[in-house]
Design a protein around this motif. Structure first.
Motif, PDB file in Angstrom:
ATOM      1  N   GLU A 197       0.836  -1.203   0.000  1.00  0.00           N
ATOM      2  CA  GLU A 197       0.000   0.000   0.000  1.00  0.00           C
ATOM      3  C   GLU A 197       0.871   1.253   0.000  1.00  0.00           C
ATOM      4  OE1 GLU A 197      -3.620   2.237   2.401  1.00  0.00           O
ATOM      5  OE2 GLU A 197      -2.844   0.345   3.174  1.00  0.00           O
ATOM      6  N   GLN A 198       1.964   1.239   0.742  1.00  0.00           N
ATOM      7  CA  GLN A 198       2.857   2.397   0.791  1.00  0.00           C
ATOM      8  C   GLN A 198       3.394   2.723  -0.606  1.00  0.00           C
ATOM      9  OE1 GLN A 198       6.321   1.915   3.261  1.00  0.00           O
ATOM     10  NE2 GLN A 198       7.156   3.901   2.691  1.00  0.00           N
ATOM     11  N   GLU A 199       3.784   1.704  -1.357  1.00  0.00           N
ATOM     12  CA  GLU A 199       4.295   1.937  -2.711  1.00  0.00           C
ATOM     13  C   GLU A 199       3.193   2.458  -3.623  1.00  0.00           C
ATOM     14  OE1 GLU A 199       7.815  -1.279  -3.305  1.00  0.00           O
ATOM     15  OE2 GLU A 199       5.820  -2.078  -2.826  1.00  0.00           O
ATOM     16  N   TYR A 200       1.988   1.907  -3.490  1.00  0.00           N
ATOM     17  CA  TYR A 200       0.845   2.396  -4.257  1.00  0.00           C
ATOM     18  C   TYR A 200       0.623   3.875  -3.968  1.00  0.00           C
ATOM     19  CZ  TYR A 200      -4.131   3.360  -4.993  1.00  0.00           C
ATOM     20  OH  TYR A 200      -5.331   3.938  -5.337  1.00  0.00           O
ATOM     21  N   ARG A 201       0.680   4.255  -2.710  1.00  0.00           N
ATOM     22  CA  ARG A 201       0.462   5.655  -2.307  1.00  0.00           C
ATOM     23  C   ARG A 201       1.558   6.580  -2.831  1.00  0.00           C
ATOM     24  NH1 ARG A 201      -4.676   5.462  -1.055  1.00  0.00           N
ATOM     25  NH2 ARG A 201      -5.185   3.975   0.566  1.00  0.00           N
ATOM     26  N   GLN A 202       2.768   6.050  -3.030  1.00  0.00           N
ATOM     27  CA  GLN A 202       3.839   6.868  -3.596  1.00  0.00           C
ATOM     28  C   GLN A 202       3.462   7.350  -4.994  1.00  0.00           C
ATOM     29  OE1 GLN A 202       7.137   4.139  -3.393  1.00  0.00           O
ATOM     30  NE2 GLN A 202       7.739   4.815  -1.346  1.00  0.00           N
ATOM     31  N   VAL A 203       2.927   6.464  -5.799  1.00  0.00           N
ATOM     32  CA  VAL A 203       2.508   6.840  -7.151  1.00  0.00           C
ATOM     33  C   VAL A 203       1.264   7.715  -7.080  1.00  0.00           C
ATOM     34  CG1 VAL A 203       1.713   5.992  -9.389  1.00  0.00           C
ATOM     35  CG2 VAL A 203       3.526   4.771  -8.165  1.00  0.00           C
ATOM     36  N   GLU A 204       0.305   7.343  -6.261  1.00  0.00           N
ATOM     37  CA  GLU A 204      -0.937   8.104  -6.120  1.00  0.00           C
ATOM     38  C   GLU A 204      -0.658   9.564  -5.753  1.00  0.00           C
ATOM     39  OE1 GLU A 204      -3.634   7.265  -2.755  1.00  0.00           O
ATOM     40  OE2 GLU A 204      -5.085   6.763  -4.327  1.00  0.00           O
ATOM     41  N   LYS A 205       0.319   9.779  -4.887  1.00  0.00           N
ATOM     42  CA  LYS A 205       0.688  11.134  -4.462  1.00  0.00           C
ATOM     43  C   LYS A 205       1.062  11.994  -5.667  1.00  0.00           C
ATOM     44  CE  LYS A 205       4.886  11.764  -2.895  1.00  0.00           C
ATOM     45  NZ  LYS A 205       6.089  11.737  -2.056  1.00  0.00           N
ATOM     46  N   HIS A 206       1.745  11.408  -6.631  1.00  0.00           N
ATOM     47  CA  HIS A 206       2.200  12.155  -7.798  1.00  0.00           C
ATOM     48  C   HIS A 206       1.122  12.292  -8.878  1.00  0.00           C
ATOM     49  CE1 HIS A 206       6.264  12.578  -6.328  1.00  0.00           C
ATOM     50  NE2 HIS A 206       6.233  11.300  -5.977  1.00  0.00           N
ATOM     51  N   LEU A 207       0.030  11.548  -8.748  1.00  0.00           N
ATOM     52  CA  LEU A 207      -1.086  11.704  -9.687  1.00  0.00           C
ATOM     53  C   LEU A 207      -1.877  12.977  -9.397  1.00  0.00           C
ATOM     54  CD1 LEU A 207      -2.476   8.079  -9.986  1.00  0.00           C
ATOM     55  CD2 LEU A 207      -1.357   9.423 -11.778  1.00  0.00           C
ATOM     56  N   GLY A 208      -1.833  13.416  -8.155  1.00  0.00           N
ATOM     57  CA  GLY A 208      -2.574  14.613  -7.769  1.00  0.00           C
ATOM     58  C   GLY A 208      -3.991  14.288  -7.352  1.00  0.00           C
ATOM     59  N   PRO A 209      -4.675  15.279  -6.777  1.00  0.00           N
ATOM     60  CA  PRO A 209      -5.990  15.039  -6.189  1.00  0.00           C
ATOM     61  C   PRO A 209      -7.164  15.044  -7.168  1.00  0.00           C
ATOM     62  CG  PRO A 209      -5.348  17.306  -5.832  1.00  0.00           C
ATOM     63  CD  PRO A 209      -4.175  16.624  -6.506  1.00  0.00           C
ATOM     64  N   ASP A 210      -6.985  15.598  -8.357  1.00  0.00           N
ATOM     65  CA  ASP A 210      -8.127  15.718  -9.263  1.00  0.00           C
ATOM     66  C   ASP A 210      -8.410  14.409  -9.985  1.00  0.00           C
ATOM     67  OD1 ASP A 210      -5.629  16.310 -10.517  1.00  0.00           O
ATOM     68  OD2 ASP A 210      -6.710  16.963 -12.303  1.00  0.00           O
ATOM     69  N   ARG A 211      -9.696  14.150 -10.169  1.00  0.00           N
ATOM     70  CA  ARG A 211     -10.145  12.928 -10.849  1.00  0.00           C
ATOM     71  C   ARG A 211      -9.830  13.032 -12.338  1.00  0.00           C
ATOM     72  NH1 ARG A 211     -14.536   9.443  -9.210  1.00  0.00           N
ATOM     73  NH2 ARG A 211     -15.161   8.136 -10.942  1.00  0.00           N
ATOM     74  N   PRO A 212      -9.194  12.015 -12.912  1.00  0.00           N
ATOM     75  CA  PRO A 212      -8.886  12.061 -14.343  1.00  0.00           C
ATOM     76  C   PRO A 212     -10.162  12.097 -15.188  1.00  0.00           C
ATOM     77  CG  PRO A 212      -7.690  10.286 -13.255  1.00  0.00           C
ATOM     78  CD  PRO A 212      -8.686  10.808 -12.275  1.00  0.00           C
ATOM     79  N   PRO A 213     -10.155  12.877 -16.252  1.00  0.00           N
ATOM     80  CA  PRO A 213     -11.317  12.889 -17.150  1.00  0.00           C
ATOM     81  C   PRO A 213     -11.608  11.490 -17.683  1.00  0.00           C
ATOM     82  CG  PRO A 213      -9.787  14.652 -17.707  1.00  0.00           C
ATOM     83  CD  PRO A 213      -9.101  13.780 -16.699  1.00  0.00           C
ATOM     84  N   GLY A 214     -12.862  11.104 -17.640  1.00  0.00           N
ATOM     85  CA  GLY A 214     -13.267   9.815 -18.176  1.00  0.00           C
ATOM     86  C   GLY A 214     -13.232   8.661 -17.194  1.00  0.00           C
ATOM     87  N   LEU A 215     -12.727   8.874 -15.987  1.00  0.00           N
ATOM     88  CA  LEU A 215     -12.705   7.807 -14.987  1.00  0.00           C
ATOM     89  C   LEU A 215     -14.075   7.708 -14.326  1.00  0.00           C
ATOM     90  CD1 LEU A 215     -11.117   5.673 -13.372  1.00  0.00           C
ATOM     91  CD2 LEU A 215     -10.529   7.500 -11.756  1.00  0.00           C
ATOM     92  N   LEU A 216     -14.690   6.536 -14.410  1.00  0.00           N
ATOM     93  CA  LEU A 216     -16.011   6.325 -13.820  1.00  0.00           C
ATOM     94  C   LEU A 216     -15.927   5.710 -12.433  1.00  0.00           C
ATOM     95  CD1 LEU A 216     -17.818   4.878 -16.970  1.00  0.00           C
ATOM     96  CD2 LEU A 216     -17.965   7.218 -16.080  1.00  0.00           C
ATOM     97  N   ALA A 217     -14.966   4.814 -12.228  1.00  0.00           N
ATOM     98  CA  ALA A 217     -14.827   4.142 -10.933  1.00  0.00           C
ATOM     99  C   ALA A 217     -13.383   3.716 -10.729  1.00  0.00           C
ATOM    100  CB  ALA A 217     -15.737   2.923 -10.871  1.00  0.00           C
TER     101      ALA A 217
END
Length: 97
Positions: free
Chosen positions: A14-34
């Motif tokens: 989970e920590q490694e997953y969160r490392q990438v998630e942190k760099h994706l930023g807080p906004d929802r990507p266009p077109g993501l439904l779930a």
């Protein structure tokens, strides 16, 4: 047509997953439904549903690759651990679109 992506990441925590998630930023990507993410028997699993394959490919090329690269440079994330993708079309009467 909606497009589903399952990403299995053996040996990713989970920590490694969160490392990438942190760099994706807080906004929802266009077109993501779930978006669903959580531990699996082997490591970490992500399931995403997109409005179509083009929306996923845009996110992948414009944001995901960059975020994984930043996590590798700044946080020591190993992008090779996250390389397994399975993609499939998603449809059916139970889908609300």
């Amino acid at each position: 047509m909606p497009y589903g992506v399952v990403q299995d990441m053996p040996a990713v925590s989970e920590q490694e997953y969160r490392q990438v998630e942190k760099h994706l930023g807080p906004d929802r990507p266009p077109g993501l439904l779930a978006h669903v993410a959580g531990p699996s028997d082997e490591g970490w699993r992500i399931i995403n549903i997109w409005v179509d394959e083009a929306a996923f490919r845009t996110f992948q090329s414009e944001r995901l690759v960059r975020a994984a690269g930043l996590a590798a440079q700044e946080d020591g994330f190993d992008p090779a651990k996250a390389a397994t993708f399975r993609s499939a079309s998603v449809d059916g009467a139970e889908m609300p679109f």
